[in-house]
Design a protein around this motif. Structure first.
Motif, PDB file in Angstrom:
ATOM      1  N   GLU A   1       0.825  -1.208   0.000  1.00  0.00           N
ATOM      2  CA  GLU A   1       0.000   0.000   0.000  1.00  0.00           C
ATOM      3  C   GLU A   1       0.861   1.261   0.000  1.00  0.00           C
ATOM      4  O   GLU A   1       0.628   2.178  -0.787  1.00  0.00           O
ATOM      5  N   VAL A   2       1.851   1.289   0.876  1.00  0.00           N
ATOM      6  CA  VAL A   2       2.665   2.497   1.041  1.00  0.00           C
ATOM      7  C   VAL A   2       3.593   2.711  -0.147  1.00  0.00           C
ATOM      8  O   VAL A   2       3.718   3.817  -0.661  1.00  0.00           O
ATOM      9  N   PHE A   3       4.248   1.654  -0.612  1.00  0.00           N
ATOM     10  CA  PHE A   3       5.256   1.814  -1.649  1.00  0.00           C
ATOM     11  C   PHE A   3       4.722   1.681  -3.073  1.00  0.00           C
ATOM     12  O   PHE A   3       5.286   2.261  -3.991  1.00  0.00           O
ATOM     13  N   HIS A   4       3.663   0.905  -3.259  1.00  0.00           N
ATOM     14  CA  HIS A   4       3.183   0.642  -4.622  1.00  0.00           C
ATOM     15  C   HIS A   4       1.778   1.173  -4.892  1.00  0.00           C
ATOM     16  O   HIS A   4       1.249   0.974  -5.979  1.00  0.00           O
ATOM     17  N   GLY A   5       1.174   1.816  -3.889  1.00  0.00           N
ATOM     18  CA  GLY A   5      -0.158   2.388  -4.087  1.00  0.00           C
ATOM     19  C   GLY A   5      -1.272   1.367  -4.180  1.00  0.00           C
ATOM     20  O   GLY A   5      -2.361   1.687  -4.664  1.00  0.00           O
ATOM     21  N   THR A   6      -1.044   0.145  -3.712  1.00  0.00           N
ATOM     22  CA  THR A   6      -2.088  -0.866  -3.702  1.00  0.00           C
ATOM     23  C   THR A   6      -3.230  -0.355  -2.828  1.00  0.00           C
ATOM     24  O   THR A   6      -2.980   0.146  -1.724  1.00  0.00           O
ATOM     25  N   PRO A   7      -4.480  -0.486  -3.276  1.00  0.00           N
ATOM     26  CA  PRO A   7      -5.594   0.022  -2.469  1.00  0.00           C
ATOM     27  C   PRO A   7      -5.681  -0.681  -1.104  1.00  0.00           C
ATOM     28  O   PRO A   7      -5.512  -1.898  -1.012  1.00  0.00           O
ATOM     29  N   ALA A   8      -5.931   0.098  -0.055  1.00  0.00           N
ATOM     30  CA  ALA A   8      -6.080  -0.444   1.288  1.00  0.00           C
ATOM     31  C   ALA A   8      -7.425  -1.149   1.393  1.00  0.00           C
ATOM     32  O   ALA A   8      -8.406  -0.714   0.807  1.00  0.00           O
ATOM     33  N   THR A   9      -7.462  -2.241   2.149  1.00  0.00           N
ATOM     34  CA  THR A   9      -8.688  -3.019   2.285  1.00  0.00           C
ATOM     35  C   THR A   9      -9.457  -2.692   3.548  1.00  0.00           C
ATOM     36  O   THR A   9     -10.619  -3.047   3.655  1.00  0.00           O
ATOM     37  N   GLY A  10      -8.836  -2.042   4.525  1.00  0.00           N
ATOM     38  CA  GLY A  10      -9.491  -1.770   5.783  1.00  0.00           C
ATOM     39  C   GLY A  10      -9.361  -2.934   6.764  1.00  0.00           C
ATOM     40  O   GLY A  10      -9.766  -2.841   7.908  1.00  0.00           O
ATOM     41  N   ARG A  11      -8.812  -4.040   6.285  1.00  0.00           N
ATOM     42  CA  ARG A  11      -8.581  -5.219   7.127  1.00  0.00           C
ATOM     43  C   ARG A  11      -7.100  -5.545   7.096  1.00  0.00           C
ATOM     44  O   ARG A  11      -6.487  -5.538   6.037  1.00  0.00           O
ATOM     45  N   TRP A  12      -6.557  -5.805   8.274  1.00  0.00           N
ATOM     46  CA  TRP A  12      -5.124  -6.079   8.366  1.00  0.00           C
ATOM     47  C   TRP A  12      -4.834  -7.382   7.652  1.00  0.00           C
ATOM     48  O   TRP A  12      -3.919  -7.591   6.960  1.00  0.00           O
TER      49      TRP A  12
END
Length: 186
Positions: A175-186
């Protein structure tokens, strides 16, 4: 096991990542630890549920000047994780983050961390939530000394993460480095 010197280029040495002559003993210890993890987690969460209605934790993605990420290895659970832990009663998220970074990595904030997201960590408990911060302004006066909780630490390049880096940790890094969308779940 020593923390990788952020001023030295290249990946950590085998000794810094836990490999080496004592690997056989560590493998035996790792197997024993894994066998007891599920029961230990359940017992801990029963206690937390009785003592707290909801659990809240913080984790930090500490990124050094070479773009490497700080990971920690706990004595009581398998895998490599982003440093962090629980927010204690009466403590702010920022205070908990400062405390956990110091305890687990001998890291001191020198600037404001950026809140990246809030996550439900249902893998641990349906009541567990984690705030993830990105930390780029910090100092580490010396390498942390392994202790009963944290047995190893290191800064790792994204293409050289330890094999045992957890799925949740890898997802947050993406998410932080590649902009992958966050899911809201760890």
């Amino acid at each position: 096991m020593a923390e990788h010197d952020a001023s030295r280029p290249g990946p950590p040495s085998p000794c810094e990542t836990g490999a080496g002559p004592s690997a056989a003993r560590e493998s035996r210890a790792a197997r024993l630890r894994r066998s007891g993890e599920r029961g230990l987690r359940s017992a801990m969460h029963v206690w937390w549920r009785l003592s707290r209605g909801m659990t809240l934790g913080v984790r930090a993605m500490v990124i050094d000047g070479d773009g490497r990420v700080l990971l920690v290895k706990h004595s009581y659970v398998s895998g490599w994780y982003l440093p962090g832990g629980g927010v204690e009663p009466g403590e702010t998220l920022h205070e908990a983050l400062e405390r956990e970074l110091f305890e687990e990595g001998n890291v001191r904030l020198t600037g404001a961390p950026a809140l990246h997201g809030l996550y439900l960590n249902a893998h641990v408990s349906r009541r567990d939530h984690v705030a993830l911060y990105v930390v780029r302004a910090f100092e580490q006066p010396s390498a942390p000394i392994p202790n009963r909780e944290i047995v190893a630490t290191g800064f790792f390049a994204l293409d050289a993460l330890p094999d045992e880096t957890t799925r949740g940790t890898r997802a947050r890094i993406a998410e932080v480095f590649h902009g992958t969308p966050a899911t809201g779940r760890w």
